[in-house]
Design an enzyme around this catalytic site. Sequence first.
Site, short mmCIF file in Angstrom:
data_model
loop_
_atom_site.label_atom_id
_atom_site.label_comp_id
_atom_site.label_asym_id
_atom_site.label_seq_id
_atom_site.Cartn_x
_atom_site.Cartn_y
_atom_site.Cartn_z
N LYS A 291 -9.79 5.04 5.40
CA LYS A 291 -8.58 5.06 6.22
C LYS A 291 -7.61 6.05 5.60
O LYS A 291 -7.38 6.03 4.39
CB LYS A 291 -7.94 3.67 6.30
CG LYS A 291 -6.74 3.65 7.26
CD LYS A 291 -6.07 2.28 7.32
CE LYS A 291 -4.90 2.34 8.31
NZ LYS A 291 -4.08 1.11 8.26
N CYS B 85 -2.24 4.07 1.90
CA CYS B 85 -1.14 3.19 1.48
C CYS B 85 0.09 4.03 1.11
O CYS B 85 0.00 4.93 0.26
CB CYS B 85 -1.55 2.32 0.31
SG CYS B 85 -0.21 1.23 -0.27
N GLY C 176 -2.26 -3.59 13.37
CA GLY C 176 -1.80 -4.43 12.28
C GLY C 176 -0.65 -5.32 12.71
O GLY C 176 -0.84 -6.43 13.21
N ARG C 177 0.58 -4.81 12.55
CA ARG C 177 1.77 -5.64 12.85
C ARG C 177 1.78 -6.11 14.31
O ARG C 177 2.27 -7.21 14.60
CB ARG C 177 3.03 -4.84 12.55
CG ARG C 177 3.25 -4.54 11.07
CD ARG C 177 4.43 -3.60 10.85
NE ARG C 177 4.19 -2.30 11.50
CZ ARG C 177 5.14 -1.44 11.85
NH1 ARG C 177 6.41 -1.75 11.62
NH2 ARG C 177 4.85 -0.30 12.43
N GLN D 282 -11.81 -3.45 1.09
CA GLN D 282 -11.16 -2.16 0.88
C GLN D 282 -10.85 -1.94 -0.60
O GLN D 282 -10.32 -2.83 -1.27
CB GLN D 282 -9.87 -2.06 1.69
CG GLN D 282 -9.25 -0.67 1.63
CD GLN D 282 -7.95 -0.56 2.40
OE1 GLN D 282 -6.90 -0.97 1.90
NE2 GLN D 282 -8.02 -0.01 3.60
N ASN E 59 -4.99 4.33 14.93
CA ASN E 59 -4.13 3.29 14.38
C ASN E 59 -2.68 3.77 14.37
O ASN E 59 -2.41 4.93 14.08
CB ASN E 59 -4.59 2.96 12.95
CG ASN E 59 -3.65 2.02 12.21
OD1 ASN E 59 -3.23 2.33 11.10
ND2 ASN E 59 -3.33 0.88 12.78
N GLY E 60 -1.76 2.86 14.69
CA GLY E 60 -0.36 3.15 14.55
C GLY E 60 0.47 2.90 15.79
O GLY E 60 0.24 3.48 16.84
N PRO F 137 -5.75 -3.76 7.61
CA PRO F 137 -5.39 -4.34 6.31
C PRO F 137 -3.92 -4.05 6.02
O PRO F 137 -3.47 -2.92 6.12
CB PRO F 137 -6.29 -3.57 5.33
CG PRO F 137 -6.49 -2.23 5.99
CD PRO F 137 -6.47 -2.49 7.47
N MET F 138 -3.15 -5.08 5.69
CA MET F 138 -1.74 -4.88 5.37
C MET F 138 -1.40 -5.72 4.15
O MET F 138 -1.44 -6.96 4.20
CB MET F 138 -0.84 -5.23 6.55
CG MET F 138 -1.08 -4.36 7.77
SD MET F 138 0.26 -4.44 8.98
CE MET F 138 1.53 -3.51 8.12
#
EC number: 1.3.1.-
Length: 315
Positions: free
Chosen positions: A139, A98, A223-224, A68, A199-200, A7-8
Amino acid sequence: MKLVLAPMEGLVDDVMRDVLTRVGGIDLCVTEFVRVTSVLLPTRTFMRLAPELDNQGNTQAGVPVRVQLLGSDVSCLAENGAKAASLGAPGVDLNFGCPAPTVNRHRGGAVLLKEPELLHQIVAAVRRAVPPEVPVTAKMRLGFEDKSLALECAQAIAGAGADELTVHGRTKVEGYKPPAHWDWIARIRESVDIPVTANGEVWTMADYRAIREESGCDTVMIGRGLVACPDLARRIAAGGSADPMPWGEMMPWVLEFFRMCRQKSGEERYPAARLKQWLGLLKRTWPEAEQLFEVVRREQESEKIENILIARQVK
């Protein structure tokens, strides 16, 4: 092995989820956060951020989309979690990661990593309120300023009854700057008894293999990296054997995305802004995306931009 689309906020909305899941390889999505303050939100708020609820909680490609929630009011998060589940959400995810300053100032997202006991209270309350067959997940980042509470926060979340935990391998202060600390994800995975998703900083097949090896996690959230290279998930699902998508195959998806953005908003500038945002990431993978960006960068009229995109389909 499972691959999750991250989720972004302001980037991975329902249109992006729809396009990327149709390209293929993604097993699960999570919505942009639904901000919870002190009220039970109306159905329209959930439907705006998760229109997939009208499709049994799935994208057009049949990929489930968890809703979320972001906030710090324990009882209100529980109430809204129950509502999301009643609307058909395939899962309820809690945002403790976030890094946005505005969100953090209002006691949401990563700032809650300063308060492990509050994390426990939130997860426990949401888990009690949501039917047992609906997963409650969370998350988190590795911390706010530092990683000193990373294990304690993860254990608080797991001990409160979360079904799964996704860990972004950076603190709030580190933002999105490389590197992501995949070794810390491994430490967290070893400290809890629930599944952990890594993640990351995954942009390539090599990154995917490296994060799995270093974190020890079977499931990876990207994500990206998926927005910049939409066929990465498909290649991962194929074990790396599939050829990279050529730009000629990508262009119809760009046109589809733009048309869907036009349908979503009547505001003239919205589809142009979203297209330019996406091209800004796609150029990491295709030089043709940068060339297209230069052609459309000063255009604001949707009709003109669509005609440019149509003309480019045959090139």
